[in-house]
Design an enzyme around this catalytic site. Structure first.
Site, PDB file in Angstrom:
ATOM      1  CG  ASP A   1      -2.109  -0.903   1.071  1.00 14.58           C
ATOM      2  OD1 ASP A   1      -2.476  -1.209  -0.073  1.00 14.58           O
ATOM      3  OD2 ASP A   1      -2.668  -1.322   2.102  1.00 14.58           O
TER       4      ASP A   1
ATOM      5  CE1 TYR B   1     -10.250  -0.761  -0.243  1.00 13.04           C
ATOM      6  CE2 TYR B   1      -9.478   1.496  -0.547  1.00 13.04           C
ATOM      7  CZ  TYR B   1      -9.425   0.296   0.140  1.00 13.04           C
ATOM      8  OH  TYR B   1      -8.565   0.159   1.201  1.00 13.04           O
TER       9      TYR B   1
END
Length: 469
Positions: A151, A402
């Protein structure tokens, strides 16, 4: 004909040819002068098309809009008039969701130069909509895509491209160095928020129209992070929410009011039993509504609503139609956290309409597969699981990820209301597939008060790629 006559004849012919050549040259000079005069005079007048064609080897931006055709950029004249996006309109009444964009980035990236990305989102000004995304500083099907499941790295950057286009080095604009980000337009300029740095000392860099205007340093020293979707602008002020602290316990949550890139006010939420991450925010009748991710202990979504003075209310969506992932089967909801399967989560969104709510969610209750929109006419305030509309947009067998909200202001659409829209990230690669990389493409939809359709708009890429074998 004697020799003298021949000489005279040849000389006469040469003289005639020379005179004709001289006349032609004089005519050519006069023609060039007249043409130049016409072009010079026309520069003082506005053409009907008002279009420039500029040819360069590399892409050239004019008013930040171009269409790349081979090496020719056809640059359309664009109204750059500034307005203030008031955000005072209510959400448009809708019956369903119409497909707005699909970039097919992973499919195109098997052969083309496409960025490895995650966390794409869309934001619109009064002139255009753009897809923002966090790159990994690498291209698909290239050695530097190895290990991009991570990330946070110094190679990540917030970039943007025209909505619906695959994000590539040829159509993308650098915005900020960032591994967490947000962006929005107030009608006069783009605000970008990019967070980068080490986990315990991360700094948010605010830019307005590309110029650094302010920084915000981590106040809890535990991974400062923000929305991964658009901030919300009302009457020239833009608002965002940041989180600092544990992802599996009580953290610190702050709302920031920003004007032309400068923080003018901030408050910390008093929310001892709530968890707010990756909020999806939108303006509605002069206020801002944010629907967020509870990664601590809720399988329903927390919300916070606030006015321009940052006076706020907090709660959870009461519906028994749960919006997070993982989550239990639909049942009896709660206006506080629903603790069953409440740990972990995924970024998402909802739109409130009075007591009703449109809930976007994965179709799977345990993995990031599929996507659907649910209309619960009493779901904002009631805890039952009765709903009246379900619209499928990604099948259960296809990857999702997402999702988040964005709006189209009346200044863009010409409507007298705020058009609600949403995007869905379609994650591919690690950790679920046998690749060396993790990336995603995206689709988006906008609310309409007319006919829509159930279907699946999946990523569609065939994996693994050459680099993975």
């Amino acid at each position: 004909m004697n020799p003298n006559q021949k000489i005279i004849t040849i000389g006469s012919i040469c003289m005639v040819v020379g005179i004709i050549s001289l006349i032609l040259q004089i005519g050519n000079i006069i023609s060039i002068w007249i043409s130049h005069s016409i072009q010079t005079g026309s520069q003082n007048h506005t053409g009907i098309c008002n279009q420039s064609i500029i040819t360069y080897k590399n892409s050239t931006w004019v008013n930040q809009t171009y269409v790349n055709i081979s090496n020719t950029n056809v640059v359309a004249g664009q109204d750059t008039t500034s307005v203030i996006l008031t955000g005072n309109s209510s959400l448009c009444p809708i019956r369903g969701w119409a497909i707005y964009s699909k970039d097919n980035g992973i499919r195109i990236g098997s052969k083309g130069d496409v960025f490895v990305i995650r966390e794409p989102f869309i934001s619109c000004s009064h002139l255009e909509c753009r897809t923002f995304f966090l790159t990994q500083g690498a291209l698909l099907n290239d050695k530097h895509s190895n290990g991009t499941v991570k990330d946070r790295s110094p190679y990540r950057a917030l970039m943007s491209c025209p909505v619906g286009e695959a994000p590539s080095p040829y159509n993308s604009r650098f915005e900020s160095v960032a591994w967490s980000a947000s962006a929005c337009h107030d009608g006069m300029g783009w605000l970008t928020i990019g967070i980068s740095g080490p986990d315990n000392e991360a700094v948010a860099v605010l830019k307005y129209n590309g110029i650094i205007t302010e920084t915000i340093k981590s106040w809890r020293k535990k991974i400062l992070r923000t929305q991964e979707s658009e901030c919300a602008c009302v009457n020239g002020s833009c608002f965002t929410i940041m989180t600092d602290g544990p992802s599996d316990g009580l953290a610190s949550y702050k709302i920031f009011k920003i004007e032309k890139g400068k923080v003018t006010k901030s408050i910390e939420l008093n929310a001892p039993n709530s968890h707010y991450e990756e909020c999806s925010c939108y303006p509605d009748t002069g206020k801002v509504m944010c629907v967020c991710r509870d990664n601590w202990h809720g399988s329903n979504r927390p919300w916070v609503s606030f006015d321009q003075n940052l006076d706020y209310q907090i709660g959870y969506i009461c519906s028994g139609v749960f919006g997070d992932n993982p989550r239990p089967k639909d049942g009896t909801g709660s206006c506080g956290p629903v603790y069953v399967d409440g740990a972990n989560g995924v970024k998402g969104f909802s739109y409130r309409y009075g007591n009703g709510v449109w809930i976007g969610r994965t179709k799977s209750t345990s993995s990031r597969h599929g996507f659907e929109m649910i209309w619960d006419p009493n779901g904002w305030t009631e805890t039952d699981s009765k709903f009246s509309v379900r619209q499928d947009v990604v099948a259960m067998t296809d990857w999702s990820g997402y999702s988040g909200s964005f709006v189209q202001h009346p200044e863009l659409t010409g409507l007298d209301c705020m058009r609600p829209c949403f995007w869905v990230e379609l994650i591919r690669g690690q950790p679920k597939e046998k690749t060396i990389w993790t990336s995603g493409s995206s689709i988006s939809f906008c609310g309409v008060n007319s006919d829509t359709v159930d279907w699946s708009w999946p990523d569609g890429a065939e994996l693994p790629f050459t680099i993975d074998k």
